[in-house]
Scaffold this active site. Structure first.
Site, PDB file in Angstrom:
ATOM      1  N   SER A 164       0.852  -1.194   0.000  1.00  0.00           N
ATOM      2  CA  SER A 164       0.000   0.000   0.000  1.00  0.00           C
ATOM      3  C   SER A 164       0.884   1.238   0.000  1.00  0.00           C
ATOM      4  O   SER A 164       1.863   1.296   0.751  1.00  0.00           O
ATOM      5  CB  SER A 164      -0.866   0.058   1.263  1.00  0.00           C
ATOM      6  OG  SER A 164      -1.555  -1.142   1.451  1.00  0.00           O
TER       7      SER A 164
ATOM      8  N   CYS B 107      -7.774  -2.031   6.856  1.00  0.00           N
ATOM      9  CA  CYS B 107      -6.537  -2.452   6.196  1.00  0.00           C
ATOM     10  C   CYS B 107      -5.568  -3.052   7.208  1.00  0.00           C
ATOM     11  O   CYS B 107      -5.428  -2.560   8.330  1.00  0.00           O
ATOM     12  CB  CYS B 107      -5.881  -1.253   5.503  1.00  0.00           C
ATOM     13  SG  CYS B 107      -4.525  -1.735   4.402  1.00  0.00           S
TER      14      CYS B 107
ATOM     15  N   GLU C  23      -8.964  -3.954   2.560  1.00  0.00           N
ATOM     16  CA  GLU C  23      -7.797  -4.544   1.907  1.00  0.00           C
ATOM     17  C   GLU C  23      -6.950  -5.181   3.004  1.00  0.00           C
ATOM     18  O   GLU C  23      -6.290  -4.488   3.776  1.00  0.00           O
ATOM     19  CB  GLU C  23      -7.006  -3.454   1.178  1.00  0.00           C
ATOM     20  CG  GLU C  23      -6.187  -4.006   0.023  1.00  0.00           C
ATOM     21  CD  GLU C  23      -5.897  -2.919  -1.008  1.00  0.00           C
ATOM     22  OE1 GLU C  23      -6.543  -2.914  -2.078  1.00  0.00           O
ATOM     23  OE2 GLU C  23      -5.035  -2.067  -0.735  1.00  0.00           O
TER      24      GLU C  23
ATOM     25  N   TYR D  74      -4.248  -8.588   4.161  1.00  0.00           N
ATOM     26  CA  TYR D  74      -3.266  -9.481   3.571  1.00  0.00           C
ATOM     27  C   TYR D  74      -2.604 -10.336   4.637  1.00  0.00           C
ATOM     28  O   TYR D  74      -2.793 -10.080   5.818  1.00  0.00           O
ATOM     29  CB  TYR D  74      -2.212  -8.682   2.786  1.00  0.00           C
ATOM     30  CG  TYR D  74      -1.713  -7.413   3.466  1.00  0.00           C
ATOM     31  CD1 TYR D  74      -0.665  -7.453   4.379  1.00  0.00           C
ATOM     32  CD2 TYR D  74      -2.314  -6.161   3.199  1.00  0.00           C
ATOM     33  CE1 TYR D  74      -0.211  -6.299   4.996  1.00  0.00           C
ATOM     34  CE2 TYR D  74      -1.857  -5.007   3.807  1.00  0.00           C
ATOM     35  CZ  TYR D  74      -0.799  -5.078   4.713  1.00  0.00           C
ATOM     36  OH  TYR D  74      -0.357  -3.934   5.319  1.00  0.00           O
TER      37      TYR D  74
END
Ligand code: FAD
Ligand code: A2P
Length: 384
Positions: free
Chosen positions: A164, A342, A382, A384
């Site tokens: 990001s 995020c 988002e 991960y």
């Protein structure tokens, strides 16, 4: 006879408030769903008024809304753009540089984003993007791909890893020719050996002057709305703060504001999760923004290894979400409110659970609301 007729009439009148209350509840339930579908607050004053009475906390947290942030409906007479526009952000650049033909950037800075006593290694790394043809342009909330130098076990170039972007489109130097990342070095133990992540280790060890292959920019999931009076709720763990740093700089960094003439007038609320105080990324900047813009920025920290949740376990951001559930839902009822999530993938179920509980307390079903918020372009995640 006359006496019993009076009794009947009085008895009938006594039911009127109950019937009105019953219809109010039905309308309220219907209106929240309709608001999410249409992006218009069908409840108008009716929901916000009782919410203010029962929950004075938001007024304290954002003490002078009248001047700093006028009542959204009055401030902007044409609000439906937030949810109604079909192709928002159509002009945002995507994939200017593909992984097969990446841009070569030059490292200008690489320093620790942690304070003494922190766990692990997290670096703030800046690249010079000058000289691209076409130019490498991006906006807040996008990511880029990094192609680590060297080859994988099969002798092939390393596949790109996504990161990001932690800077605004103007970059940390405000000149519009740099890009910054916030990178945690991946390290784990396997069979008694410490394994270092390929790309994160490569990035964390770069020095100024090093050349790096960068692809992108990519992603439109995490973009900010255009409206200056939007409300932005941010839920971040660890390096998930990267896009939020870009948003907060765009909203509150004085030189940014001068550059872009986008004068944020809404409420921003950052929930940040870190293991220790020393791991709170960009904390001094955010505290500074909060002191300068107390009416517009709220900053809530969950420091997992120093604070305990009500069950005595580690304090995670979902515990903070639960603590502030009513205020968060009051904000969500406003169609100008966007939520950004995020960081660690593992936080998503926890946030969902907290939102489910919070919604239920308002008689709402989160499993129905979340997809509606997403469809309305107001739920941005988002992980991960
Ligand atoms: P690799 O060498 O690719 O190793 C990762 C692999 O190691 C995993 O796939 C898994 O197989 C294995 N592994 C990992 N942990 C363990 C474990 N505990 N035990 C056993 N095996 C394990 N990262 C950031 O630091 N900052 C960001 O801003 C950022 N943004 C991202 C944005 C997006 C959209 C995405 C998708 C990811 C983002 N990441 C970010 C993560 C980043 O892309 C990389 O995945 C991360 O840096 C690890 O890459 P690596 O090459 O160092 O690790
Ligand atoms: P912890 O590691 O104490 O369990 P960092 O990337 O700097 O390690 O920060 C990630 C933060 O997110 C840490 O505080 C970590 O807590 C926390 N965390 C870990 N798992 C979850 C989860 N499932 N939900 C929310 N936060 C989590």
């Amino acid at each position: 006879m006359a006496y019993s007729e009076t009794k009947v009439v009085i008895g009938g009148l006594a039911h009127i408030p109950i019937i009105i209350g019953f219809f109010y509840l039905i309308r309220r339930q219907y209106s929240f769903g309709a608001m999410l579908r249409t992006g218009k607050n069908a409840l108008s004053n009716k929901v916000t008024a009782p919410a203010k009475k029962s929950s004075p906390a938001p007024a304290k947290a954002f003490p002078a809304p009248a001047k700093a942030s006028p009542a959204p409906a009055k401030a902007s007479p044409a609000p439906p753009k937030v949810a109604a526009s079909k192709k928002p952000h159509a002009d945002v650049p995507v994939n200017t540089y593909k992984p097969k033909a990446p841009f070569t950037g030059t490292v200008t800075e690489n320093y620790s984003a942690l304070k003494e006593g922190a766990i692990g290694k997290v670096q703030h790394i800046t690249f010079d993007l000058s000289g691209g043809d076409p130019e490498f342009k991006y906006v807040e909330g996008q990511s880029c791909g990094i192609l680590a130098a060297g080859e994988d076990a099969k002798g092939k170039p390393h596949r790109p890893r996504l990161y990001s972007i932690a800077s605004t489109r103007y970059g940390d130097n405000f000149e519009g020719n740099t890009l910054s990342l916030c990178v945690r070095q991946l390290q784990y133990e396997k069979d008694g050996e410490t394994i270092n992540g390929v790309c994160s280790t490569y990035l964390c060890n770069l020095s100024p002057g090093d050349k790096v292959k960068i692809s992108g920019p990519v992603g439109k999931e995490m973009l900010l709305p255009d409206e200056e009076d939007s409300n932005i709720i941010m839920l971040a763990t660890g390096t998930g703060i990267a896009p939020m740093r870009a948003y907060l700089r765009r909203m509150f960094e004085p030189t940014e504001i001068e550059k872009h003439q986008w004068n944020f007038k809404g409420k921003a609320w950052l929930f940040m999760g870190a293991p220790k105080t020393a791991n709170l990324l960009y904390d001094d900047d955010f505290e500074h923004y909060k002191s300068k813009f107390p009416d517009n920025l709220r900053y809530t920290k969950a420091i997992s290894r120093e604070q305990k949740n009500i069950k005595g376990g580690r304090m995670y951001i979902q515990d903070r979400v639960l603590e502030h559930a009513e205020e968060i839902f009051n904000m969500i009822e406003n169609p100008k409110t966007h939520i950004y999530l995020c960081g660690l993938k593992g936080m998503e179920p926890g946030i969902d659970e907290a939102m489910t509980t919070a919604a239920a307390a308002k008689g709402l079903d989160w499993s129905e609301l979340r997809p509606k918020l997403r469809k309305a372009g107001r739920w941005h995640a988002e992980t991960y």
